[in-house]
Scaffold this motif. Structure first.
Motif: not given
Ligand code: GLU
Length: 308
Positions: A9-12, A180-182, A198-200, A202-204
């Protein structure tokens, strides 16, 4: 696991960076190994920063690297689902308008581990205007329950058990009216049947808030796994490897196999950065082989070099 659904789910809001490509590669390897459906969700809700050209470039760069997806979702196409979630949160009495300025937040909020500010709950008792959330001009926050959640990351990454602890009540609708994102992420994960995230790492710090939102909205909770990040040295500090190089420059200096070789070495999947296609990494892929610690890389202007 054949019925698992995963998503990248990348931000554009900008170009892909080495860290974006590594995250995509790991998400792809995980999903393809499990036989999961893999969706590409382009997070394009930010009206100021998101651009069609970044969206197109993201799709192109992922395909160039050799990663395929079973479906593509755009967040801007899910307006109705996002608005129903805001209706539901308002019904539950969880939405409130926030009038705190940035400087008030800096003064009163507690710093978070990521360098952000934890919202101290100043406006929590302010009601929505009579016209409801649609009539509210101020940003809206959601009052998250503060009970600790039993949370587990598949790889053992620490997740904050208290949903408000990492960031406080998150903004769910911004001043410009965008969701917003959340909230958008949680609604879209449910809407597209995502069972696996599954993600980096930094998002934990967002995970507890997202699970709290899933509970408020009665949505299923996916499994979570957070992985290493690529960092760069910036003065005395380490920062996400972002500013240094984007996908377009990488593509001038690498072909897909060569870059995939560099990324797979950084992830610990191969000892040397020899060229390899993503599909060739599937054989024997196992999270036990993926390095847990973040890796530091330097862009020389021509090459990505692993520093630590
Ligand atoms: N769009 C977010 C980002 O690029 C990631 C969302 C997610 O994986 O939950 O950082």
């Amino acid at each position: 696991m054949g019925s698992a659904v995963s998503r990248f789910a990348p931000s554009t809001t900008g170009p892909a960076h080495p860290g974006t490509l590594l995250a995509a590669l790991l998400c792809w390897l995980d999903a393809r190994t499990l036989g999961a459906t893999l969706r590409l969700r382009l997070e394009d809700l930010d009206p100021e920063r998101s651009r069609l050209e970044w969206r197109e470039a993201m799709v192109r760069d992922l395909a160039w690297l050799g990663l395929d997806f079973d479906a593509v979702d755009l967040q801007t196409e899910a307006r109705e689902a996002h608005e129903s979630a805001l209706d539901r949160l308002a019904e539950l009495g969880r939405l409130y308008p926030c009038r705190c300025t940035r400087s008030a937040l800096r003064e009163r909020g507690l710093p978070t581990a990521e360098g952000g500010i934890r919202y101290p709950g100043t406006c929590r008792s302010r009601p929505l205007s009579d016209g409801g959330w649609r009539e509210t001009r101020e940003p809206l926050r959601v009052a998250l329950p503060t009970d600790p959640l039993p949370l587990r990351d598949e790889g053992g990454e620490p997740l904050d058990p208290d949903p408000g602890a990492a960031m406080g009540d998150p903004i769910v609708r911004r001043r410009d009216g965008s969701v917003a994102y959340q909230l958008a992420g949680v609604v879209d994960d449910a809407r597209t049947g995502v069972t696996r995230i599954v993600r980096g790492r930094d998002l934990a710090s967002s995970t507890a808030a997202q699970v709290a939102l899933q509970r408020l909205l009665d949505l299923p909770q996916p499994d979570y796994r957070h992985h290493l990040l690529l960092l760069e040295e910036r003065g005395e500090k380490l920062a996400k490897l972002h500013g240094a190089v984007d996908a377009a420059s990488l593509r001038q200096h690498y072909d897909a196999e060569a870059l995939c070789g560099v990324l797979s070495q950084a992830a610990g999947l191969r000892e040397r950065p020899n060229p390899v296609l993503p599909a060739a990494l599937l054989d024997g892929f196992d999270w036990e082989r993926v390095t847990r610690r973040d890796r530091v890389m330097r862009w020389t202007g021509e090459r990505l070099v692993l520093v630590d």
